[in-house]
Design a protein around this motif. Structure first.
Motif, PDB file in Angstrom:
ATOM      1  N   GLU A  30       0.809  -1.574   0.080  1.00 28.97           N
ATOM      2  CA  GLU A  30       0.006   0.175   0.248  1.00 28.97           C
ATOM      3  C   GLU A  30       0.424   1.083   0.374  1.00 28.97           C
ATOM      4  OE1 GLU A  30      -2.191  -0.125   3.675  1.00 28.97           O
ATOM      5  OE2 GLU A  30      -4.134   1.945   2.287  1.00 28.97           O
ATOM      6  N   ASP A  57      -9.058  -4.084   5.913  1.00 32.43           N
ATOM      7  CA  ASP A  57     -10.183  -3.701   6.217  1.00 32.43           C
ATOM      8  C   ASP A  57     -11.186  -4.402   5.131  1.00 32.43           C
ATOM      9  OD1 ASP A  57      -8.697  -2.418   4.833  1.00 32.43           O
ATOM     10  OD2 ASP A  57     -10.265  -0.688   5.315  1.00 32.43           O
ATOM     11  N   ASP A  58     -10.729  -4.262   3.704  1.00 37.84           N
ATOM     12  CA  ASP A  58     -11.205  -4.591   2.226  1.00 37.84           C
ATOM     13  C   ASP A  58     -12.084  -5.857   2.941  1.00 37.84           C
ATOM     14  OD1 ASP A  58      -8.744  -3.651   2.295  1.00 37.84           O
ATOM     15  OD2 ASP A  58      -9.548  -3.011  -0.045  1.00 37.84           O
ATOM     16  N   GLY A  93      -6.099  -1.466   9.415  1.00 37.76           N
ATOM     17  CA  GLY A  93      -6.599  -0.754   7.825  1.00 37.76           C
ATOM     18  C   GLY A  93      -6.997   0.297   7.737  1.00 37.76           C
ATOM     19  N   GLY A  97     -11.161   8.200   7.895  1.00 38.04           N
ATOM     20  CA  GLY A  97     -12.993   8.284   8.292  1.00 38.04           C
ATOM     21  C   GLY A  97     -13.669   7.183   8.473  1.00 38.04           C
ATOM     22  N   GLU A 121     -19.362  16.067   3.107  1.00 36.41           N
ATOM     23  CA  GLU A 121     -20.857  15.573   1.934  1.00 36.41           C
ATOM     24  C   GLU A 121     -20.572  13.690   2.245  1.00 36.41           C
ATOM     25  OE1 GLU A 121     -16.633  16.715   0.558  1.00 36.41           O
ATOM     26  OE2 GLU A 121     -18.112  17.143   2.694  1.00 36.41           O
ATOM     27  N   GLY A 122     -20.003  13.332   2.716  1.00 41.25           N
ATOM     28  CA  GLY A 122     -20.088  11.825   3.056  1.00 41.25           C
ATOM     29  C   GLY A 122     -18.325  11.282   2.044  1.00 41.25           C
ATOM     30  N   SER A 123     -17.907  10.316   2.745  1.00 38.39           N
ATOM     31  CA  SER A 123     -16.605   9.584   1.819  1.00 38.39           C
ATOM     32  C   SER A 123     -16.897   9.384   0.613  1.00 38.39           C
ATOM     33  CB  SER A 123     -16.335   8.377   2.432  1.00 38.39           C
ATOM     34  OG  SER A 123     -14.997   8.147   2.122  1.00 38.39           O
ATOM     35  N   LEU A 124     -16.224   9.779  -0.314  1.00 41.63           N
ATOM     36  CA  LEU A 124     -15.632   9.488  -1.853  1.00 41.63           C
ATOM     37  C   LEU A 124     -14.734   8.408  -1.832  1.00 41.63           C
ATOM     38  CD1 LEU A 124     -13.569  11.595  -2.867  1.00 41.63           C
ATOM     39  CD2 LEU A 124     -15.096  12.530  -3.651  1.00 41.63           C
ATOM     40  N   GLY A 125     -14.090   7.883  -0.812  1.00 45.77           N
ATOM     41  CA  GLY A 125     -13.352   6.628  -0.758  1.00 45.77           C
ATOM     42  C   GLY A 125     -13.467   5.525  -1.377  1.00 45.77           C
ATOM     43  N   ASN A 126     -12.829   4.668  -1.393  1.00 44.00           N
ATOM     44  CA  ASN A 126     -12.665   3.029  -2.130  1.00 44.00           C
ATOM     45  C   ASN A 126     -13.572   2.298  -1.579  1.00 44.00           C
ATOM     46  OD1 ASN A 126     -10.575   2.574  -1.100  1.00 44.00           O
ATOM     47  ND2 ASN A 126      -9.303   2.424  -2.730  1.00 44.00           N
ATOM     48  N   GLY A 127     -14.000   2.705   0.188  1.00 37.38           N
ATOM     49  CA  GLY A 127     -13.851   1.613   1.216  1.00 37.38           C
ATOM     50  C   GLY A 127     -15.368   0.916   0.657  1.00 37.38           C
ATOM     51  N   HIS A 158     -20.599   5.321   2.759  1.00 37.14           N
ATOM     52  CA  HIS A 158     -19.830   6.026   1.792  1.00 37.14           C
ATOM     53  C   HIS A 158     -21.546   6.975   1.212  1.00 37.14           C
ATOM     54  CE1 HIS A 158     -16.274   3.572   2.426  1.00 37.14           C
ATOM     55  NE2 HIS A 158     -16.105   4.420   1.576  1.00 37.14           N
ATOM     56  N   ASP A 263      -2.326   2.592  -4.001  1.00 32.95           N
ATOM     57  CA  ASP A 263      -3.546   1.449  -3.154  1.00 32.95           C
ATOM     58  C   ASP A 263      -3.862   0.374  -3.562  1.00 32.95           C
ATOM     59  OD1 ASP A 263      -5.359   1.069  -0.950  1.00 32.95           O
ATOM     60  OD2 ASP A 263      -7.161   2.266  -1.735  1.00 32.95           O
ATOM     61  N   THR A 266      -6.012  -2.616  -2.449  1.00 29.32           N
ATOM     62  CA  THR A 266      -7.662  -2.075  -2.433  1.00 29.32           C
ATOM     63  C   THR A 266      -7.627  -3.002  -3.881  1.00 29.32           C
ATOM     64  OG1 THR A 266      -8.196  -1.118  -0.633  1.00 29.32           O
ATOM     65  CG2 THR A 266      -9.853  -0.942  -2.367  1.00 29.32           C
TER      66      THR A 266
END
Ligand code: AR6
Ligand code: MG
Length: 315
Positions: A30, A57-58, A93, A97, A121-127, A158, A263, A266
């Motif tokens: 990572e 975490d994935d 990991g 957020g 506005e919320g997360s725009l991560g790939n989680g 998200h 990343d 992920t």
């Protein structure tokens, strides 16, 4: 459309073990820069030489989502938030957020409010995308239902449109692979047309049209630059879809993701999940599967999900 039994029983372990392998063997890299295929092979050898090889975490969240789907096939966002809260182990990991959202859940904040504590506005991560393979397995035969259920599964963490759309696109990609037993560059173009946000549509269209003459060497630096390899959904989901569409099998998808870097865990988890769904559990190299923490548990949950998918939609 009813799910095909043989296809579903092959695709379910392919998708879930693909998530596990990409995650656990990509995790040591990572944040690494893109590199050549030869050096990516070295990365894989070093990952296999390390012990232990924990998932992050994935997989942790994919397992929680899979268990949730067995009791709530259409997803209940409040109950799913509780499942994520109960499964949370801070050392796995998680994104920054996610730690704040977890604290908000523990302090009793309602799901919709907790989802905005880190970013208004919320997360725009790939989680939300990284954990979505179980929905592709459960609803791959019903693309409309799949998109609805995938969006609902993003709600606890998200709610940014790009974070949610990343989850829907990745679910559609796994679902297509489950239903058809394949995943090609043509799928990238079709996913681009279906995307709800301009950001995902643009990334997927770019992925569909990406051409790189073999004479120039490995495309990894160009891919990381053009499509992205960062933690944001629109800079990683199209990349993972491209890796899956241009790899012959899950082992090659793993190597390509290790080459793209960024990343890494992920992108690998998402790419190998798609390729694993397309090619089946037996196509995910056994030495990679056996190396990862939790592979028997992941296999068992995959079989239960396949049973649920084949048991009918009334559940
Ligand atoms: N505005 C600015 N930055 C943002 C925003 C936003 N609205 N949303 C996300 N970020 P997070 P995840 C950035 O924390 O999506 C793990 O390594 C911000 O830098 O919601 O679950 C996994 O293995 C934030 O910290 O978590 C995955 O690789 C980051 O995006 C990844 O993290 C991640 O968003 C999953 O992260
Ligand atoms: Mg990651």
């Amino acid at each position: 459309m009813s799910p095909d039994p043989e296809r579903t029983r092959q695709a379910a372990p392919g998708a879930l073990l693909g998530t596990l392998v990409g995650d656990a063997l990509g995790a040591p890299y990572e944040g690494s820069p893109p590199t050549t295929t030869e050096k990516a092979r070295g990365r894989l050898e070093r990952a296999l030489a390390r012990t232990p090889r924990p998932y992050t975490d994935d997989t942790q969240m994919a397992l929680a989502l899979a268990q949730h789907l067995l009791g709530h096939p259409h997803v209940d966002p409040d109950a799913l938030a509780a499942a994520f809260r109960d499964a949370f182990e801070p050392w796995r990991g998680y994104g920054g957020g996610m730690h704040r959202i977890h604290d908000a859940w523990e302090c009793g904040l309602p799901t919709a409010q907790a989802a905005r504590v880190a970013f208004a506005e919320g997360s725009l991560g790939n989680g939300a995308a990284m954990r979505i393979a179980p929905i592709g397995v459960r609803w791959g035969h019903d693309p409309e239902r799949l998109a609805d259920v995938a969006a609902r599964s993003a709600q606890p963490t998200h709610v940014h449109p790009v974070g949610e759309d990343g989850a829907v696109v990745q679910a559609r990609a796994v679902g297509r692979a489950v239903a058809r037993g394949g995943f090609t560059p043509q799928d990238l173009a079709e996913l681009a047309e279906e995307a709800a946000t301009d950001e995902l549509a643009r990334g997927l269209a770019e992925a569909a049209s990406f051409e790189w003459p073999a004479s120039l060497g490995d495309p990894h630096v160009a891919i990381a630059d053009r499509l992205g390899h960062e933690v944001l959904a629109d800079r990683s989901v199209p990349t993972a879809c491209w890796v899956a569409a241009t790899s012959a099998d899950p082992g090659e998808a793993m190597l390509r993701a290790l080459g793209v870097g960024g990343d890494t865990d992920t992108i690998a988890a998402m790419a190998v999940a798609i390729r694993g769904a397309a090619d089946g559990g037996e196509a995910v190299p056994g030495e990679l599967v056996d190396a990862c923490e939790g592979s028997p548990q992941v296999r068992a949950v995959a079989d239960e999900l396949a049973d649920a998918a084949l048991g009918g939609d009334a559940a």
